[in-house]
Design an enzyme around this catalytic site. Structure first.
Site, PDB file in Angstrom:
ATOM      1  N   GLU A  46       7.951  22.100  10.676  1.00  0.00           N
ATOM      2  CA  GLU A  46       7.516  21.716   9.320  1.00  0.00           C
ATOM      3  C   GLU A  46       7.094  22.988   8.572  1.00  0.00           C
ATOM      4  OE1 GLU A  46       3.531  20.054   9.414  1.00  0.00           O
ATOM      5  OE2 GLU A  46       3.884  18.846   7.607  1.00  0.00           O
ATOM      6  N   LYS A 123       8.366  13.815   3.597  1.00  0.00           N
ATOM      7  CA  LYS A 123       7.285  13.291   4.436  1.00  0.00           C
ATOM      8  C   LYS A 123       6.534  12.148   3.746  1.00  0.00           C
ATOM      9  CE  LYS A 123       3.264  15.143   6.994  1.00  0.00           C
ATOM     10  NZ  LYS A 123       2.586  16.430   7.309  1.00  0.00           N
ATOM     11  N   CYS A 168       5.728  15.820  11.219  1.00  0.00           N
ATOM     12  CA  CYS A 168       4.374  15.987  11.727  1.00  0.00           C
ATOM     13  C   CYS A 168       3.592  14.687  11.848  1.00  0.00           C
ATOM     14  CB  CYS A 168       3.621  17.010  10.883  1.00  0.00           C
ATOM     15  SG  CYS A 168       2.134  17.578  11.740  1.00  0.00           S
TER      16      CYS A 168
HETATM   17  N1  CDV Z   1       0.754  18.737   9.189  1.00  0.00           N
HETATM   18  C1  CDV Z   1       0.240  17.580   9.651  1.00  0.00           C
HETATM   19  O1  CDV Z   1       0.702  16.507   9.293  1.00  0.00           O
HETATM   20  N2  CDV Z   1      -0.795  17.657  10.503  1.00  0.00           N
HETATM   21  C2  CDV Z   1      -1.476  16.501  11.039  1.00  0.00           C
HETATM   22  C3  CDV Z   1      -2.914  16.811  11.314  1.00  0.00           C
HETATM   23  C4  CDV Z   1      -3.728  16.871  10.087  1.00  0.00           C
HETATM   24  C5  CDV Z   1      -3.566  15.824  12.261  1.00  0.00           C
HETATM   25  C6  CDV Z   1      -0.814  16.014  12.302  1.00  0.00           C
HETATM   26  O2  CDV Z   1      -0.581  14.801  12.414  1.00  0.00           O
HETATM   27  O3  CDV Z   1      -0.563  16.786  13.224  1.00  0.00           O
END
Ligand code: CDV
Length: 324
Positions: A46, A123, A168
């Protein structure tokens, strides 16, 4: 057998003052190694081109837009596309997208082996908060800098299979995996930047964060009988540690390759897309076993609503601790 040799190209930290060109040069280095090892697809993290800038509070639009890409490929990323085309390797990576209308998204793309963009995902599950929050150990301002994605969870026929992308935080949401699963996804590509501690709960350190990461990607892969390729930006960025844990997950839920460190690191696995067939035809044959008539609440309700009233063991509800 439908095999794709996949390279999961973990990237070590990118500091705030490092130019995109330096990140792209590292990505090209990983690509060259992957091509030498026979990879047909290389997956990067990401926001692969810059530091994880949502940890910084910015108010000025021009300052925020500095971190975004107005075109893809653009001047800085063209060398990556050119090399990928020459090597015949498909790539997937994340970046901050600024649209011609001035909208900002946390985006990932997938190319074919001729470096043509065949898929784009924006996202949907943006973590964090909108305003600077002094109570946190550090900021996570994705909700300030990005809109939730507006493209849904698409899949694409590419590389001989059905490909999907998550970004993510999406990996923690079974609904996201299931929407991909319901389109027959066979491989989910997923980049991440996960802080090594919880900004609101210091006791939650890297081991627990890695546990939750693995729990999410292994469950998502298994429950949808799909390969998952999860790729970190890792290490200490601008003084802020990010977990590693880049992994390739088999449709049975087993991790078949995992990064050892927190720097630039390539892990490789030959992924047979036909390994998804057994799960899709048996325990996760959705057409035979799902009961959507009982799942309505999933799309009609957002937050949890416990039953009203109390029983003899009830305690007052704990105070909200804020948002992730
Ligand atoms: N970049 C992200 O989405 N990070 C989140 C953190 C904030 C928990 C993740 O789910 O890894």
């Amino acid at each position: 057998m439908r095999e794709i040799v996949v390279g999961a190209a973990q990237m070590g930290p990118i500091q705030r003052d490092e130019p995109r060109e330096a990140a792209v040069a590292r990505m090209v280095g990983l690509l060259e190694r992957a091509a030498r090892e026979g990879c047909g697809l290389v997956v990067y993290p990401e926001l692969a081109l810059t530091t994880f800038f949502p940890r910084w509070t910015m108010t000025d639009d021009a300052e925020i837009d500095f971190w975004m890409e107005r075109e893809m490929p653009g001047a800085a990323t063209r060398p990556l596309f050119k090399r990928a085309r020459a090597l015949g390797v498909a790539i997937s990576f994340g970046y901050g997208e600024l649209t011609p209308e001035g909208r900002r998204f946390n985006t990932s793309i997938l190319t074919d082996r001729a470096a043509r963009i065949v898929g784009k995902y924006r996202k949907i599950h943006l973590p964090g908060h909108v305003e600077h929050d002094a109570a946190r150990a550090f900021q996570h301002l994705e909700k300030r800098y990005f809109e939730p994605g507006d493209l849904g969870f698409p899949v694409w026929r590419s590389l001989g299979g059905v490909m999907g992308m998550l970004i993510c935080n999406d990996r923690r949401w079974p609904e996201a995996w299931r929407v991909l699963g319901l389109q027959g996804v066979e491989m989910v590509l997923l980049g991440y930047n996960t802080p090594a501690t919880n900004s609101q709960r210091a006791a939650e350190g890297p081991e627990e964060r890695l546990f939750h990461h693995r729990l999410s990607i292994q469950a998502g892969a298994y429950q949808n009988a799909t390969w998952a390729v999860a790729v970190a930006k890792a290490g200490v960025e601008d003084g802020h540690p990010l977990i590693g844990g880049t992994a390739i997950v088999h449709p049975d839920g087993q991790i078949v390759a995992e990064a050892a460190g927190e720097g630039d690191e390539l892990i490789i696995h030959p992924c047979d897309l036909d390994a998804t067939v057994f799960g899709k035809r048996t325990i996760f044959d959705f057409a035979r076993h799902r009961r959507p008539e009982h799942y309505r609440m999933i799309v009609e309700r957002t937050g949890a609503v416990p039953p009203s009233g109390a029983d003899e063991h009830s305690h007052p509800a704990p105070e909200a601790v804020g948002t992730k």
